[in-house]
Design an enzyme around this catalytic site. Structure first.
Site, PDB file in Angstrom:
ATOM      1  N   ASP A 197      48.190  87.213   3.921  1.00  0.00           N
ATOM      2  CA  ASP A 197      47.592  88.413   3.337  1.00  0.00           C
ATOM      3  C   ASP A 197      46.903  88.080   2.015  1.00  0.00           C
ATOM      4  OD1 ASP A 197      46.991  91.012   2.463  1.00  0.00           O
ATOM      5  OD2 ASP A 197      48.902  91.818   3.142  1.00  0.00           O
ATOM      6  N   HIS A 209      45.401  90.623   0.029  1.00  0.00           N
ATOM      7  CA  HIS A 209      45.195  91.874  -0.716  1.00  0.00           C
ATOM      8  C   HIS A 209      45.796  91.753  -2.113  1.00  0.00           C
ATOM      9  CE1 HIS A 209      44.629  93.400   3.406  1.00  0.00           C
ATOM     10  NE2 HIS A 209      43.858  94.305   2.838  1.00  0.00           N
TER      11      HIS A 209
END
Length: 151
Positions: free
Chosen positions: A18, A20
């Site tokens: 990920d 983000h």
């Protein structure tokens, strides 16, 4: 009399593949403002990196963020890795933890079974997580407020 309280250390990162970054940036700022020492590992953090940072910084809590929906795969065996490294810390996970998540209670149950102390959805306010951590680490704001008033 001035009371000195040791500040609590929190290791924070986004697990797995990920990338983000916005969520953990907000969390880092919020936890720092609340008086925690924050070690931000950034995005795409491996389980091993969380464990090593928790050991290096003698962390009181490990906060895992995941927004891309694959946290369950990313967190398989996570608590075993922490245990092997000798980490004794409160563990939280939060974010968008499952693709097409419609029943958060089921998701919460899944992550509790994986060993997390608390599980938050992507709508959780950072203040709620801070309050939960204060409870779990038995930090009473009233004591520090009293210390501030009397010093």
């Amino acid at each position: 009399m001035v009371l000195h309280t040791m500040s609590q250390t929190v290791v924070l990162g986004v697990i797995g593949s990920d990338a983000h970054v916005v969520g953990i940036t907000i969390l880092e700022q919020a936890f720092s403002a609340a008086g925690f020492d924050v070690v931000n590992l950034g995005v795409q953090t491996s389980q091993q990196e969380f464990a090593e940072a928790a050991v290096d910084h003698d962390a009181d809590a490990v906060l895992v963020s995941s927004l891309y929906g694959h946290a369950e795969q990313d967190c398989q065996g996570f608590h075993h890795v922490l245990e092997e490294a000798g980490v004794d810390a409160v563990t939280y996970i939060g974010g968008n933890l499952a693709v097409g998540q419609d029943d958060f209670e089921q998701t919460r149950k899944t992550f509790r079974e994986l060993g997390f102390d608390r599980v938050f959805d992507s709508e959780t306010d950072s203040e709620d997580a801070i309050e939960a951590l204060r409870q779990d680490l038995q930090i009473t704001p009233t004591e520090s407020e009293r210390a501030t008033i009397s010093s």
